[in-house]
Design a protein around this motif. Structure first.
Motif, PDB file in Angstrom:
ATOM      1  N   ARG A 333       0.955  -1.015   0.221  1.00  0.00           N
ATOM      2  CA  ARG A 333      -0.157  -0.418  -0.001  1.00  0.00           C
ATOM      3  C   ARG A 333       1.422   1.221   0.055  1.00  0.00           C
ATOM      4  O   ARG A 333       0.123   2.383   0.285  1.00  0.00           O
ATOM      5  N   GLY A 334       1.788   1.196  -0.970  1.00  0.00           N
ATOM      6  CA  GLY A 334       2.456   2.428  -0.649  1.00  0.00           C
ATOM      7  C   GLY A 334       2.287   4.039  -1.880  1.00  0.00           C
ATOM      8  O   GLY A 334       2.780   4.883  -1.183  1.00  0.00           O
ATOM      9  N   PHE A 335       1.183   3.123  -2.096  1.00  0.00           N
ATOM     10  CA  PHE A 335       0.744   4.239  -3.249  1.00  0.00           C
ATOM     11  C   PHE A 335      -1.214   4.133  -2.930  1.00  0.00           C
ATOM     12  O   PHE A 335      -1.603   4.655  -3.599  1.00  0.00           O
ATOM     13  N   ASP A 336      -1.738   4.472  -1.977  1.00  0.00           N
ATOM     14  CA  ASP A 336      -3.011   4.645  -1.567  1.00  0.00           C
ATOM     15  C   ASP A 336      -3.579   5.134  -0.738  1.00  0.00           C
ATOM     16  O   ASP A 336      -3.214   5.922   0.164  1.00  0.00           O
ATOM     17  N   ALA A 337      -4.205   6.089  -1.885  1.00  0.00           N
ATOM     18  CA  ALA A 337      -5.347   7.644  -1.341  1.00  0.00           C
ATOM     19  C   ALA A 337      -5.753   7.211   0.308  1.00  0.00           C
ATOM     20  O   ALA A 337      -5.858   8.481   0.679  1.00  0.00           O
TER      21      ALA A 337
END
Length: 947
Positions: A333-337
């Motif tokens: 989830r490194g780029f989960d808004a």
């Protein structure tokens, strides 16, 4: 792919498939494509095209065909595909350039999968291979070689279809297979393997009587048409069907298949539905993460929505059997808004539990947990997939310590520290290739659509998998909407908004971009926003500096940040681009987060940067500047300066599309003087490089700006430039029309020097049209303008045109005197362009006097100057002239120069190709030297009228 023979012979350009040249040209291209990377002699090509019945002009027609193909390919951005080599021609192709080559590779890989019993992979590869066929191979090609080549290609296709049927039968897809096999048997009733496969599929569907009927039909046809009995395979199958042999039933799964335990996790999510393409990337992963354990960590990096997770999961599913101790998967989830990145310790506990460790034994310290995790992997073969990593710190404790347990990592960032210190191999994932993107759309869409519409949709989605899937989903949900109508909507509206309409934020394209954008530093965000203002296809650091008003040094860090985040791609040294959807996103956030004042100032700086750079380069290209009033734009922008004309020409070559886009931008913002100024500053470049299509586009914009400002003097200069363009390209009637308009407008505006210069241009045109006496009168008229007559630079042009008129009137001594005087003045002023033209006319005078050695000396100087100038038309004319001077003594060398001149004329679409082409074709037919020289004299007189 760039070329296709599975259908008509076509070139896949940026706007879709294109048929190039005439039928014989396409026949030649087809033969060359089927024999890639090998030299073909002219004799072999002539045999292939005419089959021993070639005309006497076959060799000339072959040269014309090659030149035509080269020009067509160059216009599509394909340079140096057809190469001249000692002994003949060679077409240079890579393994992905031709549909037939790609087809063979897929089929070979499918056979390998077939041999190891991997039926799903074999079927997938074969389906992909067969989608490359667009119709009959070499459709429309009637050359003698075509029938044999077509038959061979169709046999390969049929073999692939049979192999696919075998894989589908092994997978139990007999219900779906019967109809397809019936069509194939109907087309190839003699193909015993297909008949057997149809019989087996019918039998497994419970249609035993149909299977036996198929067998009877085949037996009867074979006996009636060939008097033969079927083979052993058919006979045994027929007997087995008659006796309802249970061995024909689909094999059940092996009972002794290994059972997984809690310590053999199988955590891979579902494989991606309708996965398409990425064959090259899958092969790269195979090579990097092979069973020998040569590499233990691979990073798949790429921009948001490019398909990193899909590729990782597809490959992991394909090789999972090579890791019998399990597969671990986690979304970091490194780029989960919506959710924060996964905590490394939490992930370690999850992995330890999956490997059979009780929670009571979990360490509370990250380093201890990481050490225990590595210990649990010793002696095992486990595949680890770490999806959506945020940074190196999040990932490093999760890495295994042994090569037998490789890790496959995905991230939007390139994570250079992981590459430098952990030895990670980088697989940079870019948007799909066009054929892959269209294949994905075809698989997802349930309706029919034209190839052109599907390809246009793929282009509008920038070949980005996430955008392609969302577009397909929109079409599936709106079944009243055709693909073509949806493409039109994407063109009329904000493509991002339309793609994201009705889509949850967590899967929207703009949301995916937004998460990457939010991770940037403020400096990186500002630069990304500003890049949304760039109107052209790419940019360089000086352009970015002009946009932001900062130095290149200050932008080095934010630009590196954008590259690392895969928001910007460096596709050539110091040349960068954003793909279309990222550009749209940058435009959107620039419009919302930057004030109109700041956007206005940035665009003005960009226009000023290009205009000032081209203006400063002008004296390197041509000594006489255009007579235009210059405006100073504040604040000043640092422009580029060039040390020599070669550097200036090369820079404008690279920036040509951007310059046209900037001219259009200036026109849209109402900066009409900037439009006129920049177009005038580009005059020297276009005169030299002969880029008529782009010049025409710029002049049309400039004409509208001149009308908008009611600037009569500027309108006169634009009309004169139109005249020069049309004269260069051989459209003399149009050139005359525009020159006369230019003279009238300049006279009305009181621009005497301009009126004189335009009159001299018209006089030069009239000489070429065969009106020498009228041209002399025009030149006398031009010299009545003191502002023109008293300027040495302008006087040179008048003298050159006067000499041309005198040559046409056969007053050679007077012409030579005028040319000598003009040449001295040209060298004094450093006017290489006019010096080159003067030498061309001195060659003509010397040849008319019978002074071949003198003419040769002039022609050699003309060629030297033309090549120094970088002017293709002047270079062709110089070679043409040099050949005429060499003809009496060295006819073979003369022929070589003519052939090269003819090639350039053809590339430029210049009418002189119609003059020189027939001459080249009939060179060998002249009986003696005097007849040959006399004929060349007549040819040159005709050619002069074309110039």
């Amino acid at each position: 792919m760039r070329f296709g023979v599975f259908g008509s012979v076509e070139v896949f350009g940026p706007d879709g498939p294109v048929s190039v040249g005439q039928p014989r040209h396409r026949a030649l291209l087809g033969w060359l494509l089927l024999h890639p990377n090998q030299v073909a002699t002219p004799e072999r090509l002539i045999e292939a095209l005419w089959g021993g019945a070639e005309p006497s002009s076959a060799m000339s027609q072959l040269h014309v065909a090659v030149s035509t193909l080269r020009r067509a390919l160059r216009e599509l951005g394909m340079v140096d595909v057809i190469r001249t080599r000692p002994g003949g021609y060679l077409v240079s192709l890579s393994e992905d350039d031709l549909d037939a080559t790609v087809f063979d590779r897929y089929v070979n890989d499918a056979r390998a999968a077939h041999r190891r019993g991997d039926w799903p992979m074999s079927a997938e590869l074969l389906r992909h291979a067969l989608t490359l066929w667009r119709g009959d191979a070499l459709a429309g090609v009637t050359a003698p070689y075509a029938a044999t080549a077509r038959r061979r290609l169709h046999e390969s296709r049929l073999a692939a279809q049979a192999l696919l049927a075998e894989a589908e039968l092994a997978l139990g897809h007999h219900d779906d297979l019967v109809g397809e096999l019936q069509d194939l048997v109907r087309q190839h009733p003699e193909h015993e393997q297909l008949v057997c496969q149809l019989m087996l599929a019918q039998h497994r569907c419970g249609r035993r009587s149909d299977a036996l009927s198929t067998a009877r039909s085949y037996r009867r046809r074979l006996a009636d048409e060939q008097g033969l009995d079927p083979g052993a395979q058919f006979t045994e199958l027929e007997k087995a069907i008659l006796t309802a042999d249970r061995s024909l039933d689909l094999a059940a799964p092996a009972r002794d298949a290994p059972q997984r335990t809690a310590a053999s996790p199988a955590q891979l999510p579902f494989d991606v539905h309708d996965f398409a393409g990425r064959k090259r990337e899958m092969d790269q992963l195979d090579a990097l993460l092979d069973p020998t354990g040569s590499c233990r960590l691979v990073l798949i990096s790429g921009t948001a929505g490019v398909g990193k997770t899909a590729l990782a999961l597809r490959w992991a599913h394909r090789v999972r059997e090579q890791f019998p101790d399990g597969q671990l998967y986690v979304n970091l989830r490194g780029f989960d808004a919506r959710r924060p990145p996964a905590q490394t310790l939490t992930v370690l506990h999850y992995f330890l539990r999956s490997l059979g460790l009780e929670p009571a034994a979990f360490p509370a310290d990250v380093d201890e947990a990481a050490a225990l995790f590595r210990s649990r992997l010793v002696g095992r073969r486990v595949l680890i997939v770490l999806d959506n990593a945020a940074n190196t710190e999040q990932v490093r404790p999760l890495l295994p310590g042994i090569a037998s347990c490789p890790a496959l990592l995905t991230s939007r960032n390139r994570l250079p520290s992981l590459i430098a210190h952990e030895g990670a191999r980088l697989l940079q994932l870019t948007p799909m290739r066009r054929e892959e993107a269209t294949l994905l759309l075809r698989r997802m869409l349930t309706r029919g659509a034209s190839d052109a519409a599907v390809e246009q949709l793929a282009t509008r989605c920038a070949y980005l998998p996430l955008a392609l899937r969302l577009a397909a989903a929109q079409l599936i949900c709106h079944d009243h909407l055709t693909v073509a109508e949806y493409v039109d909507q994407l063109g009329e509206r904000d493509a991002l908004s339309l793609l994201d309409h009705g889509v949850d934020d967590d899967v929207a394209v703009s949301s995916a971009f937004g998460v990457s954008y939010q991770t940037l530093t403020p400096q990186g965000q500002h630069l990304f926003r500003m890049l949304g203002l760039i109107p052209g296809p790419d940019f360089t650091p000086p352009v970015a500096a002009a946009l932001t008003g900062r130095s290149e040094a200050a932008l080095r860090a934010p630009l590196t940040e954008l590259i690392a985040a895969n928001l910007v791609t460096e596709y050539l040294p110091r040349r960068y681009l954003l793909h279309d959807l990222l550009r749209s996103y940058a435009e959107r956030i620039c419009a919302t987060e930057e004030s109109e004042t700041d956007r206005h100032a940035a665009a003005l700086r960009l226009v000023h940067f290009y205009d000032q750079t081209v203006f400063d380069a002008y004296p390197l290209l041509m000594p006489r500047r255009p007579d235009t009033r210059r405006e100073t734009i504040q604040p000043p922008v640092r422009s580029l300066r060039f040390t020599d004309r070669g550097a200036a020409l090369t820079w404008i070559d690279h920036e040509r599309d951007n310059l046209i886009a900037v001219i259009q931008l200036a026109a849209e913002r109402g900066w009409h003087h900037a439009v006129l100024q920049l177009t005038a500053d580009l005059f020297a470049y276009f005169v030299i490089r002969r880029r008529w299509t782009e010049w025409l586009a710029a002049l049309r914009i400039a004409r509208e700006s001149a009308e908008a400002t009611s600037d009569i003097a500027a309108a006169a200069r634009v009309e004169n430039a139109f005249g020069v363009l049309h004269k260069q390209s051989g459209r003399f009637d149009l050139a005359e029309l525009h020159y006369r308009r230019a003279i009238d407008l300049a006279t009305t505006a009181g621009e005497e020097r301009a009126a004189g210069a335009f009159t001299v241009n018209l006089a030069g045109l009239r000489v070429g049209q065969g009106h020498g006496a009228e041209a002399v009168e025009m030149l006398r008229l031009a010299l009545t303008y003191p502002a023109y007559r008293d300027n040495p630079q302008y006087a040179i042009t008048a003298q050159v045109n006067l000499a041309c008129a005198l040559i046409a009137l056969e007053r050679n001594d007077e012409a030579a005197s005028a040319l000598d005087e003009a040449l001295t003045a040209a060298f004094t002023l450093g006017d290489l362009q006019n010096a080159c033209i003067i030498y061309a006319n001195l060659v003509e005078v010397a040849l008319r006097r019978g002074q071949h050695q003198t003419a040769r000396k002039y022609a050699e100087e003309q060629l030297r100057l033309a090549e120094e100038l970088g002017d293709p038309l002047r270079t062709a004319v110089a070679r043409d002239n040099l050949a005429s001077t060499l003809l009496p003594d060295e006819p073979d060398i003369a022929r070589q120069h003519w052939a090269e001149a003819h090639r350039i004329y053809l590339e430029l679409h210049h009418p002189l190709s119609d003059v020189l082409g027939p001459w080249l074709a009939t060179l060998s037919s002249f009986a003696d030297r005097d007849e040959l020289i006399s004929s060349d004299d007549l040819r040159r007189q005709r050619a002069r009228r074309q110039l």
